[in-house]
Every structure is written in C-alpha cells, then in structure tokens.
Design an enzyme around this catalytic site. Sequence first.
Site, short mmCIF file in Angstrom:
data_model
loop_
_atom_site.label_atom_id
_atom_site.label_comp_id
_atom_site.label_asym_id
_atom_site.label_seq_id
_atom_site.Cartn_x
_atom_site.Cartn_y
_atom_site.Cartn_z
N SER A 1 -38.76 26.10 68.02
CA SER A 1 -37.59 25.45 68.09
C SER A 1 -37.70 24.62 69.35
O SER A 1 -38.35 25.16 70.45
CB SER A 1 -36.36 26.43 68.41
OG SER A 1 -36.18 26.93 67.13
N SER B 1 -38.17 34.10 71.60
CA SER B 1 -37.76 35.44 71.76
C SER B 1 -38.87 36.33 72.59
O SER B 1 -39.91 36.15 72.05
CB SER B 1 -37.82 36.08 70.17
OG SER B 1 -36.57 35.61 69.64
N GLU C 1 -40.86 35.39 58.27
CA GLU C 1 -39.79 35.86 59.22
C GLU C 1 -38.52 36.09 58.23
O GLU C 1 -37.66 37.20 58.43
CB GLU C 1 -39.58 34.85 60.19
CG GLU C 1 -38.38 34.85 61.24
CD GLU C 1 -38.43 33.94 62.01
OE1 GLU C 1 -37.57 34.22 63.20
OE2 GLU C 1 -38.85 32.81 61.87
N GLU D 1 -26.38 26.94 57.52
CA GLU D 1 -26.29 25.81 57.03
C GLU D 1 -27.60 25.41 56.06
O GLU D 1 -27.46 24.96 54.88
CB GLU D 1 -26.05 24.69 57.80
CG GLU D 1 -24.81 24.98 58.62
CD GLU D 1 -24.55 25.88 59.81
OE1 GLU D 1 -23.52 26.37 60.02
OE2 GLU D 1 -25.50 26.51 60.03
#
Length: 409
Positions: free
Chosen positions: A133, A182, A265, A390
């Site tokens: 990301s 993370s 994942e 979404e």
Amino acid sequence: MELDFGPAVRDFRDELRDWLAEHLMGEFAEHRGVGGPTDGAAWEVRLAWDRELAAGNWLGVGWPREYGGRGLGLLEEIVFEYEYARANAPYRATGNALDLLGPMLLAMGSEAQKKRFLPPILSVEELWGQGFSEPGAGSDLASVRTRAERDDGGTSFEGTSRPIGVESGGEWVVNGQKVWTSFGIHADWLYVLTRTDPDSRRHKGLTMLLVPADQPGVEIRSIRNLAGQDEFAEVFLSDARTDADMVVGEVGQGWRTAMATLGIERGTTLLPQQLAFEREAEALIGLARERGALDDPMLRRRIVDAWISVRIMRTTNLRTIAELTAGRAPGPQATTAKLYASTRHQQLGHLAMELAGPAGQIVDEDYALDTRQRSFLLSLAETIYGGSSEIQRNIIGEQVLGLPKEPRP
C-alpha cells in the site's frame, strides 16, 4: 469446536496437542490468544514463542524439508492451524513471512531465493514487512508509484543485512513511499511492489522486489493505532538498493505475484479467526447473562444473531476445507468469507461494548485496554486491510455474480 480430520492425521494431531500442552506454559500461557494481524501486543513474548515453535520444528510444517520445513501435506497444515487456534496460543510474530512471503517464494521464487530466505524465516532469524500500500494506492493497488530503476554499476552497501558480492549484474534503485506496513519497525527485509516501467499504467510494468531494510536509503516510521500500539509503519525509500536478482517472478509481472500473495492473505487465516470469534461470542453471551440482557427481546435477538454468525463462519470454513482437501478449487463461499467475517466481527464488537455499558469506555491512566476493548477497536480496521469491503463487494459482484464492472473515470 472439536473437529476430527480422520485417522491419517490423528498421530500428527496428538503429537501437536501434547507439544502445545507441554510448552504453552509460564509466560506463554499468561499470553494465550494475545496479538493478531494488526495487534502488536506483547511482541517480545510472541517472538520468543515463535522461537520455541522453531526449536520444535513446528513452523512451516508444509514447507519442503530442504528449506527447513516438515514436508507435510495440506491436511496437516490445516490440522496445525486448527489445533494451534484451539489451544489459544499467542499469535505468531512471524506471521507475515510464514503466511504470505514464504508461500509466495515457494510458488514464484528462484531456487537461490528459496535457499537464501526460507530457512531464516523458519528459524526466526529474519523478519519481513510487506511493502504494498501507498498513500495513493491502498485498495487500488494497481496505482502504485514507487519506482525501481536498474543501476548496472554494481554499487554495494557494506555493513547492511543484504548479501554482498552476489554476481547479479547490478542493482535496483528504489524510490517511493509505502504505508500500513504491519510490524514494519521490526522488519529486516521488505517485499516491495514497484513500478519498473515508467511508461506503464495500472497493472502493467510492476515488479516485486526483495529489499533489505538495514541500509541508508530505508527509513521506517511507526504509526500508532487506536489501541495505542505501533504495529503499523510507513516506509520511505530514498535510493534504496537491492541486488538485481532480488526479483520475485518476472520483471514487469509483479501484479501476478502480488495477486497470488493477496490470495494467500485473504484465504488462509479465517479458521483461526473464526475460533477466536467463537470465544468472543461465548464471552458475549456470558456478559449478557451477567447483565440480565437476555430478558430484553431486542437485545436477545441481536445476541442470537451474533451466535448464528460465528456458526455460519464455521460452516463456510469447513466447506472450503473439504474442497481443498479433495483437490478442488474453493467455491464462491471462499470469496465472500473475508467480507462476511470482517463485517460480522465489527457488529459483534459493537454489541459487546454496548452490553458492557459505561464501564466499557473506561481505561486506566496508562491506557491499558481489556480484551473486549482491544478487540472492538482493532476490528474497525478489518474491513480495510487484506482487501477493503468495497473492493470485496466489487469482486463478488463482478467475478461471482457476473454483474457489469464498476464504471471507471
């Protein structure tokens, strides 16, 4: 929940149960169930527990023996995850590498990469962070802007954690920013999705690189979450370097590699989550009895609905497990599982906090959250990470139901 996966794995199950009963003691037992995909609680204890697992050869049970695994099959892997969650052991600190990077390397990595990186993962000698990301590319991962360019001059960084002296024909120079990494502050290495073709758009021209974190061009800053923990991080890459052979898959085909990783994942961790949610639902019913909430028909209906939801998760997981062990591709229920689990867990947390009343909003001066408070706050991110709700709805609509694709600007 008690599951019997048949006589073929019963000896393996019994061996694992005995080992967990013998080793999940003392400080480890005091931290049963601690941690999670976005929960950095008790990090050092969890890291020590991972090393305990490594010493018993319980990490990577399905990985090939030549890389340090046990070389067992899919059914043993499922039994391990189930029994591990059933024992309520601490959440593994090395989950990112074990659940995501490792399977990606096994599927798409070179033989040299497998030999170099897989054994240190299983011995808990190297930790990994995911660089996917970006500030402008979260759910829309195809919009990544982090650039990687070849430098065939062969510049090296002595003193870094990267293996030096590999005859790789130069290096990649990486510039950009990643976010929501993370446990990034603990990472020794990062697997980074980069754009290697500056003229490409969207899914084309992307490449997956393995980048050492211990070098001058990598700055990692922690991000504190609602629970007061710093398991998230943002990563700044400024002329960061890695050897030219640190490409996973093919140059320009990074989207295929990333999608394989995201498939892992989104599809492998729901059995442990479901067992954790069942414990929370049982605690919710206990709290409702304590507070007399079962006498209220409206609250009773919501509590029953929460109980039903975790049973639906169980049925979905068992259906998917049955398909996988039979050698079939998972059905459409596997596509909906992440969306259902994340939204229902949030509703479970909201109801638990409502039943707790004003006392559920009180913490001490050190912001020490109880289990219910931490679960509620951390659940708010579950509809975002691993594929936002979404995006999940778009996937279900377009790929499962065959609806027209969402219009793009």
